[in-house]
Design an enzyme around this catalytic site. Sequence first.
Site, PDB file in Angstrom:
ATOM      1  N   LYS A  41     -10.547  -8.235   5.935  1.00  0.00           N
ATOM      2  CA  LYS A  41     -11.318  -8.646   7.111  1.00  0.00           C
ATOM      3  C   LYS A  41     -11.310  -7.539   8.144  1.00  0.00           C
ATOM      4  CE  LYS A  41      -7.564 -10.904   9.604  1.00  0.00           C
ATOM      5  NZ  LYS A  41      -7.197 -10.993  10.978  1.00  0.00           N
TER       6      LYS A  41
ATOM      7  N   HIS B  35       0.837  -1.208   0.000  1.00  0.00           N
ATOM      8  CA  HIS B  35       0.000   0.000   0.000  1.00  0.00           C
ATOM      9  C   HIS B  35       0.865   1.248   0.000  1.00  0.00           C
ATOM     10  CE1 HIS B  35      -3.441  -2.551   0.619  1.00  0.00           C
ATOM     11  NE2 HIS B  35      -4.233  -1.512   0.572  1.00  0.00           N
TER      12      HIS B  35
END
Lengths: 197, 317
Positions: free
Chosen positions: A106, A38
């Site tokens: 999640k 990221h």
Amino acid sequence: MREVKLTTPLSEKDVRALEVGDRVLLSGQVVTARDRAHRYLVEEAVPGKLPFDLAGGVVYHCGPVTRRRDDGTWELIAAGPTTSARMNAYVGALVERFGVRAIIGKGGMAAGLLKTFGECGAVYLSAVGGAAQSLAAAVERIDGCHKVDEFGAPEGLWLLGVRDFPTVVTMDAHGRSLHDEVEATSGRQLRTFLDTA
Amino acid sequence: MKLVESIVELYRRMSCELPVDVTAALEAACAREKAGTPARDAIEAIIENGRLARENGRPICQDTGCPVFYVVRPRAPSEAEIREAALRPQREVGWQPVKRAHLKSPGETDIRDAILEATRRATELGYLRPNAVDPVTDVNSGDNTGEGFPIIHIEEGTTGALVIDAMLKGGGSENVGARYSLPDASLGAGRDLDGMRRCVLDAVHRAQGRGCPPYVVGVAVGGARDATAALAKKQLLRTLDDRSPNAALAELEAELLEQTNRLGIGPAGLGGRTTVLGVKIARQHRHCACYFVEVSFGCWAMRRARLALDEYGATHA
């Protein structure tokens, strides 16, 4: 619950039609990315100059277990989601600058992202944490990888070819987050336990 | 006897086979969740996942965690025993010199080395994902070994057997662990068992779905930071039906199991009836000025196993 089958690249219309609670079975390609990837995508990479296209794409918060076969190709051993909250600071830019339409992970993400999802047409899809074999069964092949040698296997970007990959919409483009709702409900219950002792 | 091979097998079982008590608890949880809800879908996927992992010999979860070893090594002989054995080597004596042959094969100098070698092999075999990263250089060692990785606790036992308990501790559940120093006004938590109860409820609420519920919750109360942190995590080795030998703590374990489940966080944090599979509490005498509550989370993939080695061979449990 509604069940929706979608194929990448995802269209804005299809994504905006999704609502919290919808089951989504994804086919096509997803790109794995964790913390290091990221930072790389947001701080170093240039949209359009990557060896893969994220427009209409799906980013999967996952650091898979892989094994290199003798012929140099990769075998996927296990591939469940990692905790998405660690990537809160970066996902807005992935949606705005790269045109990512769905994040799979999640645990949910910051409520602030709901605004970006609404503006750009994007959703957050939950896969079952820890269910690395059930989920790997929906991965047909590894199409390639990027930065694996540099970032280490878990942190690299893996291009996974998926068929009917099972997820559920938990943050939609209409401002709803199941994570925030569960946190609020459980918070009310917590306060009753703390006050009535 | 090949210690390294036995530890590789310990790794395989931990990584690929969920303990039977955890599987049974997940199946019971599945029956409690309403059909057609995200919670029920999640727990069904979890159960199916356990079956696939076991059948195919593959990791239950891609995060194969940080391995934590609790080694009880064979008792070392006392000075007097060494002297007696040296003076009368032919005589049958009460104490049998500990037979260490079963611990060693060429290249194995001690238990720690055997664990490190088994860790490298288990990584090569795909039972473990390479997870050990140097925080200074940000480089992954690639084989799950490094400074203090895996975590290895070694203590001396009272018999000639070597017993190794181990767990694979996932990073997601590790990140949601919490520590409290009582009193804590924001929770209305004083320096007593009710204060501890409030801390555990708060920790589970804060964790939400980020650490892969249903959780196993290990708790330690006491007065030293390092000791309570290790003690809380060690509680995760206890089977789900195990109750604290301390009556007050056993009662609190049951009460907290009921209350944490009523929070409604549910499997995968998507709402539902099962948030926690077990609460296991231990205590350490605290310094009179200190009152720490440490909460350690095990994800539903509570991977733990035991290897016992004695002169008769290896036993896996």
